[in-house]
Design a protein around this motif. Structure first.
Motif, PDB file in Angstrom:
ATOM      1  N   ALA A  58      39.179 -21.768 -11.135  1.00 48.91           N
ATOM      2  CA  ALA A  58      40.420 -22.494 -11.423  1.00 48.91           C
ATOM      3  C   ALA A  58      41.542 -22.044 -10.490  1.00 48.91           C
ATOM      4  O   ALA A  58      42.313 -22.873  -9.968  1.00 48.91           O
ATOM      5  N   ALA A  59      41.671 -20.735 -10.253  1.00 48.81           N
ATOM      6  CA  ALA A  59      42.709 -20.227  -9.356  1.00 48.81           C
ATOM      7  C   ALA A  59      42.481 -20.734  -7.934  1.00 48.81           C
ATOM      8  O   ALA A  59      43.434 -21.119  -7.240  1.00 48.81           O
ATOM      9  N   PHE A  60      41.229 -20.766  -7.486  1.00 48.97           N
ATOM     10  CA  PHE A  60      40.934 -21.291  -6.156  1.00 48.97           C
ATOM     11  C   PHE A  60      41.285 -22.769  -6.061  1.00 48.97           C
ATOM     12  O   PHE A  60      41.836 -23.223  -5.047  1.00 48.97           O
ATOM     13  N   THR A  61      40.975 -23.530  -7.100  1.00 56.28           N
ATOM     14  CA  THR A  61      41.277 -24.964  -7.097  1.00 56.28           C
ATOM     15  C   THR A  61      42.783 -25.199  -7.022  1.00 56.28           C
ATOM     16  O   THR A  61      43.248 -26.053  -6.257  1.00 56.28           O
ATOM     17  N   VAL A  62      43.550 -24.445  -7.787  1.00 56.08           N
ATOM     18  CA  VAL A  62      45.014 -24.598  -7.755  1.00 56.08           C
ATOM     19  C   VAL A  62      45.548 -24.207  -6.387  1.00 56.08           C
ATOM     20  O   VAL A  62      46.400 -24.900  -5.816  1.00 56.08           O
ATOM     21  N   TRP A  63      45.060 -23.085  -5.837  1.00 58.69           N
ATOM     22  CA  TRP A  63      45.515 -22.656  -4.513  1.00 58.69           C
ATOM     23  C   TRP A  63      45.193 -23.713  -3.461  1.00 58.69           C
ATOM     24  O   TRP A  63      46.024 -24.034  -2.614  1.00 58.69           O
ATOM     25  N   ALA A  64      43.976 -24.264  -3.499  1.00 57.55           N
ATOM     26  CA  ALA A  64      43.576 -25.263  -2.512  1.00 57.55           C
ATOM     27  C   ALA A  64      44.392 -26.541  -2.657  1.00 57.55           C
ATOM     28  O   ALA A  64      44.741 -27.178  -1.661  1.00 57.55           O
ATOM     29  N   ALA A  65      44.720 -26.913  -3.889  1.00 58.24           N
ATOM     30  CA  ALA A  65      45.509 -28.127  -4.089  1.00 58.24           C
ATOM     31  C   ALA A  65      46.942 -27.948  -3.582  1.00 58.24           C
ATOM     32  O   ALA A  65      47.554 -28.902  -3.089  1.00 58.24           O
ATOM     33  N   LEU A  66      47.477 -26.750  -3.689  1.00 55.73           N
ATOM     34  CA  LEU A  66      48.853 -26.510  -3.260  1.00 55.73           C
ATOM     35  C   LEU A  66      48.967 -26.288  -1.754  1.00 55.73           C
ATOM     36  O   LEU A  66      49.914 -26.767  -1.121  1.00 55.73           O
ATOM     37  N   THR A  67      48.051 -25.567  -1.152  1.00 52.19           N
ATOM     38  CA  THR A  67      48.178 -25.234   0.274  1.00 52.19           C
ATOM     39  C   THR A  67      47.442 -26.204   1.185  1.00 52.19           C
ATOM     40  O   THR A  67      47.754 -26.250   2.370  1.00 52.19           O
ATOM     41  N   ARG A  68      46.491 -26.935   0.662  1.00 51.78           N
ATOM     42  CA  ARG A  68      45.715 -27.906   1.425  1.00 51.78           C
ATOM     43  C   ARG A  68      45.212 -27.302   2.730  1.00 51.78           C
ATOM     44  O   ARG A  68      45.611 -27.703   3.821  1.00 51.78           O
ATOM     45  N   PRO A  69      44.293 -26.314   2.664  1.00 50.00           N
ATOM     46  CA  PRO A  69      43.824 -25.642   3.874  1.00 50.00           C
ATOM     47  C   PRO A  69      42.977 -26.535   4.786  1.00 50.00           C
ATOM     48  O   PRO A  69      42.770 -26.190   5.945  1.00 50.00           O
ATOM     49  N   TRP A  70      42.543 -27.680   4.303  1.00 51.99           N
ATOM     50  CA  TRP A  70      41.734 -28.575   5.126  1.00 51.99           C
ATOM     51  C   TRP A  70      42.602 -29.461   6.015  1.00 51.99           C
ATOM     52  O   TRP A  70      42.102 -30.054   6.960  1.00 51.99           O
ATOM     53  N   ALA A  71      43.908 -29.546   5.734  1.00 52.41           N
ATOM     54  CA  ALA A  71      44.788 -30.398   6.533  1.00 52.41           C
ATOM     55  C   ALA A  71      45.139 -29.685   7.845  1.00 52.41           C
ATOM     56  O   ALA A  71      45.337 -28.472   7.881  1.00 52.41           O
ATOM     57  N   ILE A  72      45.237 -30.442   8.913  1.00 54.56           N
ATOM     58  CA  ILE A  72      45.586 -29.887  10.221  1.00 54.56           C
ATOM     59  C   ILE A  72      47.097 -29.668  10.257  1.00 54.56           C
ATOM     60  O   ILE A  72      47.870 -30.581   9.966  1.00 54.56           O
ATOM     61  N   PRO A  73      47.521 -28.448  10.606  1.00 52.03           N
ATOM     62  CA  PRO A  73      48.962 -28.205  10.650  1.00 52.03           C
ATOM     63  C   PRO A  73      49.604 -28.982  11.799  1.00 52.03           C
ATOM     64  O   PRO A  73      48.955 -29.260  12.815  1.00 52.03           O
ATOM     65  N   PRO A  74      50.879 -29.336  11.670  1.00 49.77           N
ATOM     66  CA  PRO A  74      51.540 -30.082  12.739  1.00 49.77           C
ATOM     67  C   PRO A  74      51.620 -29.227  14.011  1.00 49.77           C
ATOM     68  O   PRO A  74      51.833 -28.024  13.961  1.00 49.77           O
ATOM     69  N   SER A  75      51.455 -29.873  15.116  1.00 50.51           N
ATOM     70  CA  SER A  75      51.477 -29.169  16.400  1.00 50.51           C
ATOM     71  C   SER A  75      52.910 -29.064  16.892  1.00 50.51           C
ATOM     72  O   SER A  75      53.663 -30.035  16.905  1.00 50.51           O
ATOM     73  N   GLY A  76      53.320 -27.905  17.344  1.00 55.47           N
ATOM     74  CA  GLY A  76      54.677 -27.715  17.864  1.00 55.47           C
ATOM     75  C   GLY A  76      54.698 -27.650  19.377  1.00 55.47           C
ATOM     76  O   GLY A  76      55.655 -27.154  19.961  1.00 55.47           O
TER      77      GLY A  76
END
Length: 84
Positions: A58-76
């Motif tokens: 459950a903690a992993f699911t909440v963390w993944a839903a909040l941080t979305r580690p699968w999304a590509i961060p914006p390029s600067g």
């Protein structure tokens, strides 16, 4: 080998033919009580283990839903496009 019986075998035969030792009166009840305690402890540890596993999932699911580690961060790297 010779046809003489082994000394250890003869001792074992004598021990098995002789009178059996006296068993304490409460031995079976004590063993059953100890087995029940061990079984209860094993079941409790299994329940705690499953609860911890569920809490971690459950903690992993909440963390993944909040941080979305699968999304590509914006390029600067590229500058913003202005004035087109």
């Amino acid at each position: 080998m010779s046809g003489l019986p082994d000394r250890g075998e003869a001792e074992v035969r004598r021990a098995l033919e002789g009178p059996y030792p006296v068993v304490p009166a409460g031995l079976a009840a004590g063993a059953a009580a100890r087995g029940d305690r061990l079984l209860r402890r094993r079941r409790a540890l299994a329940r705690v283990g499953w609860a911890l596993l569920l809490a971690a999932a459950a903690a992993f699911t909440v963390w993944a839903a909040l941080t979305r580690p699968w999304a590509i961060p914006p390029s600067g790297i590229s500058p913003p496009l202005e004035g087109w």
